[in-house]
Write a protein that holds these residues in place. Sequence first.
Motif, PDB file in Angstrom:
ATOM      1  N   LEU A 275       0.874  -1.334   0.483  1.00  9.50           N
ATOM      2  CA  LEU A 275       0.234  -0.045  -0.076  1.00  9.50           C
ATOM      3  C   LEU A 275       1.008   0.971  -0.243  1.00  9.50           C
ATOM      4  CD1 LEU A 275      -2.334  -1.234   2.567  1.00  9.50           C
ATOM      5  CD2 LEU A 275      -3.018  -0.343  -0.174  1.00  9.50           C
TER       6      LEU A 275
ATOM      7  N   PHE B 253      -4.609   6.663   1.299  1.00  9.91           N
ATOM      8  CA  PHE B 253      -4.560   5.074   0.703  1.00  9.91           C
ATOM      9  C   PHE B 253      -4.799   5.090  -0.686  1.00  9.91           C
ATOM     10  CE2 PHE B 253      -1.741   3.484   4.055  1.00  9.91           C
ATOM     11  CZ  PHE B 253      -1.998   4.202   5.133  1.00  9.91           C
ATOM     12  N   GLY B 254      -3.907   4.375  -1.334  1.00  4.72           N
ATOM     13  CA  GLY B 254      -4.570   3.713  -2.671  1.00  4.72           C
ATOM     14  C   GLY B 254      -4.141   2.458  -2.451  1.00  4.72           C
ATOM     15  N   PRO B 255      -4.833   2.136  -3.480  1.00  2.00           N
ATOM     16  CA  PRO B 255      -6.065   1.237  -3.382  1.00  2.00           C
ATOM     17  C   PRO B 255      -5.017  -0.498  -3.577  1.00  2.00           C
ATOM     18  CG  PRO B 255      -5.412   1.574  -5.896  1.00  2.00           C
ATOM     19  CD  PRO B 255      -4.542   2.932  -4.829  1.00  2.00           C
ATOM     20  N   GLY B 256      -3.794  -0.488  -3.640  1.00  2.88           N
ATOM     21  CA  GLY B 256      -2.949  -1.226  -2.998  1.00  2.88           C
ATOM     22  C   GLY B 256      -2.568  -2.063  -4.485  1.00  2.88           C
TER      23      GLY B 256
ATOM     24  N   TYR C 252      -8.720   3.176  11.134  1.00  5.57           N
ATOM     25  CA  TYR C 252      -8.434   2.737   9.596  1.00  5.57           C
ATOM     26  C   TYR C 252      -9.685   1.880   9.135  1.00  5.57           C
ATOM     27  CZ  TYR C 252      -5.568   6.804   7.939  1.00  5.57           C
ATOM     28  OH  TYR C 252      -4.849   7.900   7.764  1.00  5.57           O
TER      29      TYR C 252
ATOM     30  N   GLN D 233     -11.181  -1.107   6.468  1.00  3.11           N
ATOM     31  CA  GLN D 233     -10.657  -1.964   4.953  1.00  3.11           C
ATOM     32  C   GLN D 233     -11.317  -2.879   4.166  1.00  3.11           C
ATOM     33  OE1 GLN D 233      -6.469  -4.289   4.803  1.00  3.11           O
ATOM     34  NE2 GLN D 233      -5.875  -3.297   2.871  1.00  3.11           N
TER      35      GLN D 233
ATOM     36  N   GLY E  16      -7.721  -0.403  -0.782  1.00  4.76           N
ATOM     37  CA  GLY E  16      -6.972   0.841   0.766  1.00  4.76           C
ATOM     38  C   GLY E  16      -7.400   0.808   1.824  1.00  4.76           C
ATOM     39  N   LEU E  17      -6.544   1.746   2.678  1.00  5.34           N
ATOM     40  CA  LEU E  17      -7.518   2.124   3.608  1.00  5.34           C
ATOM     41  C   LEU E  17      -8.089   3.810   3.805  1.00  5.34           C
ATOM     42  CD1 LEU E  17      -5.368  -0.207   4.726  1.00  5.34           C
ATOM     43  CD2 LEU E  17      -4.993   1.354   6.683  1.00  5.34           C
TER      44      LEU E  17
ATOM     45  N   LEU F  54      -9.374   6.760   5.522  1.00  6.72           N
ATOM     46  CA  LEU F  54      -9.838   7.383   7.539  1.00  6.72           C
ATOM     47  C   LEU F  54     -11.568   6.880   7.483  1.00  6.72           C
ATOM     48  CD1 LEU F  54      -8.457   8.542   9.792  1.00  6.72           C
ATOM     49  CD2 LEU F  54      -8.842  10.642   8.294  1.00  6.72           C
TER      50      LEU F  54
END
Lengths: 117, 114
Positions: free
Chosen positions: A90, A108-111, B36, B38, B43-44, B46
């Motif tokens: 991530l 965060f990005g999508p991974g 967070y 998921q 992704g995470l 907030l």
Amino acid sequence: DGGITQSPKYLFRKEGQNVTLSCEQNLNHDAMYWYRQDPGQGLRLIYYSQIVNDFQKGDIAEGYSVSREKKESFPLTVTSAQKNPTAFYLCASSIYPLMGEMYNEQFFGPGTRLTVL
Amino acid sequence: AQSVTQLGSHVSVSEGALVLLRCNYSSSVPPYLFWYVQYPNQGLQLLLKYTTGATLVKGINGFEAEFKKSETSFHLTKPSAHMSDAAEYFCAGGKGGGADGLTFGKGTHLIIQP
């Protein structure tokens, strides 16, 4: 729309190969981060960069390398020295804290899911 | 050492029941705390954050958390669980000064029973 993009979404690597994961953001954030996620382990910090042309090791930097040549880009290379690279990676970014603050939230990005064959 | 501990790797509640996810932080962690969420293979996102000021923090999707310095806790609650709340939840704290990254707990998987 502003955000963080990571590519590819899935990546397969043969043992002994280096691979590079892409992370791009158009949020105009100063700081960028790479985390590794393993089941039941939470997220662990690999590298981070607070400004262009500068970066610091996180908790598990061995076997990884990064560069920060542009503000919007922070690619991560997983080298053959990384003994167990299969994981979910991530990328995140944040604005640099203003005076009197210590933290701002990370976006965060999508991974990218990396699998070693 | 800096650490964030989440109690319970899995929590199961019935739809409509109270959700309580526990998080404790070590006193060496700066009091900048985050929750967070998921969803699978994403992704995470907030949920909420505590920096300074009011100890009861309201977040998105009806979640809130209370910062208790005396107990070094930052537990996440929601009065009434919804099926869409099923996800992995992470508590995180600042590692140090500036933009040094976050220390994450190991996560709690929230299961909603119909």
